[in-house]
Structures are given as C-alpha cells and as structure tokens.
Design a protein around this motif. Structure first.
Motif, PDB file in Angstrom:
ATOM      1  N   VAL A  63      34.627   7.114   5.242  1.00 18.62           N
ATOM      2  CA  VAL A  63      34.952   8.514   4.970  1.00 18.62           C
ATOM      3  C   VAL A  63      36.461   8.644   4.806  1.00 18.62           C
ATOM      4  O   VAL A  63      37.218   8.057   5.582  1.00 18.62           O
ATOM      5  N   PRO A  64      36.943   9.391   3.811  1.00 18.90           N
ATOM      6  CA  PRO A  64      38.382   9.591   3.682  1.00 18.90           C
ATOM      7  C   PRO A  64      38.993  10.086   4.990  1.00 18.90           C
ATOM      8  O   PRO A  64      38.509  11.051   5.584  1.00 18.90           O
ATOM      9  N   ALA A  65      40.034   9.415   5.448  1.00 18.56           N
ATOM     10  CA  ALA A  65      40.602   9.706   6.763  1.00 18.56           C
ATOM     11  C   ALA A  65      41.036  11.153   6.894  1.00 18.56           C
ATOM     12  O   ALA A  65      40.884  11.768   7.960  1.00 18.56           O
ATOM     13  N   ALA A  66      41.576  11.722   5.827  1.00 11.01           N
ATOM     14  CA  ALA A  66      42.044  13.105   5.895  1.00 11.01           C
ATOM     15  C   ALA A  66      40.894  14.069   6.150  1.00 11.01           C
ATOM     16  O   ALA A  66      41.025  15.029   6.936  1.00 11.01           O
ATOM     17  N   GLU A  67      39.750  13.808   5.518  1.00 12.88           N
ATOM     18  CA  GLU A  67      38.604  14.695   5.698  1.00 12.88           C
ATOM     19  C   GLU A  67      38.033  14.592   7.109  1.00 12.88           C
ATOM     20  O   GLU A  67      37.741  15.600   7.757  1.00 12.88           O
ATOM     21  N   LEU A  68      37.864  13.362   7.600  1.00 11.56           N
ATOM     22  CA  LEU A  68      37.330  13.181   8.941  1.00 11.56           C
ATOM     23  C   LEU A  68      38.307  13.713   9.981  1.00 11.56           C
ATOM     24  O   LEU A  68      37.907  14.355  10.955  1.00 11.56           O
TER      25      LEU A  68
END
Length: 243
Positions: A63-68
């Motif tokens: 999962v994209p780190a920014a989203e998580l």
C-alpha cells in the motif's frame, strides 16, 4: 480515491487493495459505532506504526505509504483503544483486521505486547497453561499469529517467572475447527497421539483420543493437551469436550 487508482498495474495490487479496503472499512465501523475501547495510553506514533506494519505484512508494504500513514493518523485514538482492549500491539491487530480476522477477545497477557519480546510482534491471541513437574514449572503458550505457523519453540521464560516457556503458533482462521486441528498437530509433534475432532455446534468441539503411543510420556502428553484445551477455549470461545 478508488482502490484501482491506488494500485495502477502493480503486481499483487488486487490482493493488497482488498486488504486496504477491509482495514479501512473496519476502522470506519469502529468509529461509527462509538466504540469507547479500554482506557488507552497516548496513541502510537503513526510513522512508527507504519514501519511496524509494513515490516510485518506484505499487504501493508504494497500500500502506498502516504495513504496508509494518513489512515493510521486519522484513526489513531481508536487504534490505541483497540490495542489496549485486546492487549496486543497495534500492528498485528491491524494486519489481522485487514485480512478479515477478528480476535475473539482481550485474552492476551500484557507481557505478550512488551517491546522486549519481539517474537510476539505478530501474535493476535493466546491461550496458555503452566505445567508443574519434578519441581519445575513450564509455561506452554499457544497462539494465533499473523506471521503464520511456527514452533513449538523455546522462548525466554523470565517475564513469566517460570523455568521454561514454549510457544506454538498457527495462522488465524474463521474456521474454529481448523484452528483447533492445526494447533493440536503443532503442540503434540511426534508424541504418538492420534485424535479426531468434530464440531456439531459452533460453541463446542468434541475430541476423541483414539490412541496414545505406549512409549509416550503421559505427563508430557497430558500437559500439552491441557495447554491446547486452554488455548482453544480462549482463542475460539468454544468448550472442549473429551470423548
């Protein structure tokens, strides 16, 4: 943002998208229910929690780190309360939520979540028993673990003030009978015990011990069976009936 937009053409994106959706939906439902949880310490630092989750879960790592990270920051109070309520670290609990696994209750000893015991980073729930024999105390811990099956392995007994401690883990599952069978096979390796398990009712598992090898140590077998029974009754919220 749609799930497909999160994973444009990435290998394994569909699997991780499902995990992301389930985790997000679960946290939203927790907040909408007004779930107060247990009194919790200050919420964990989202950046540290993000690192723990991506190091534990392949789905989280995809999962994209920014989203998580945004999700973890948004629900930090609820996450802290859930972790305190279940008595486990937030990272494995959230990984379990994303996979659709719901722990059966706050049945994990507080020691399990101690930072000094990294082996328990993936533990979701446990059951345990202390066997006393020949002046020694041995702690048997059986657990479901998001990192999968392992053990039995010897672990540091010091936190529990016993002479020996052993851990055996299996993967969580909605199928209680499957968890019970896998854990029984793991906790009694090469002990010469043949058994048969059936579950006629959701709240009960019947166990038939068909045979025990003549050379097996009866105290060891009984101790491990008691450890298994204790674990399954706590992990799966069922009653074990011996036949």
């Amino acid at each position: 943002m749609s799930e497909s937009a999160l994973y444009p053409g990435r290998p394994g994106g569909e699997l991780s998208a499902g995990w992301w959706h389930t985790l997000s939906r679960t946290l939203h439902r927790v907040r909408e229910s007004g779930y107060p949880g247990a009194p919790a310490p200050d919420p964990a630092d989202p950046a540290r929690l993000l690192g723990r989750m991506t190091g534990t879960s392949a789905e989280a790592a995809d999962v994209p780190a920014a989203e998580l990270g945004t999700l973890l920051a948004e629900f930090a109070p609820q996450i802290a309360s859930l972790a305190a309520d279940f008595g486990v670290e937030a990272a494995p609990l959230l990984v379990a939520f994303g996979r659709g696994w719901l722990p059966g209750g706050p049945d994990v000893e507080e020691t399990i979540a101690a930072p000094a015991l990294p082996r328990f980073n993936g533990v979701v729930a446990t059951g345990s028993v202390t066997v006393r024999r020949a002046g020694r105390q041995t702690l048997l811990i059986a657990a479901t673990d998001v990192l999968g099956a392992s053990g039995p392995v010897r672990i540091d007994p010091e936190p529990w003030a016993v002479d020996d401690a052993w851990l055996c883990t299996v993967a969580p599952s909605h199928d209680r009978l499957l968890v019970a069978e896998h854990l029984l096979a793991a906790i009694l390796p090469q002990a010469g015990v043949a058994s048969h398990l059936v579950s006629a009712r959701p709240e009960e598992i019947e166990v038939t011990l068909e045979s025990v090898a003549g050379e097996a140590d009866p105290d060891l077998v009984l101790g491990r069976l008691e450890g298994w029974r204790s674990a399954i009754e706590r992990l799966c919220h069922v009653q074990i009936t011996w036949r």
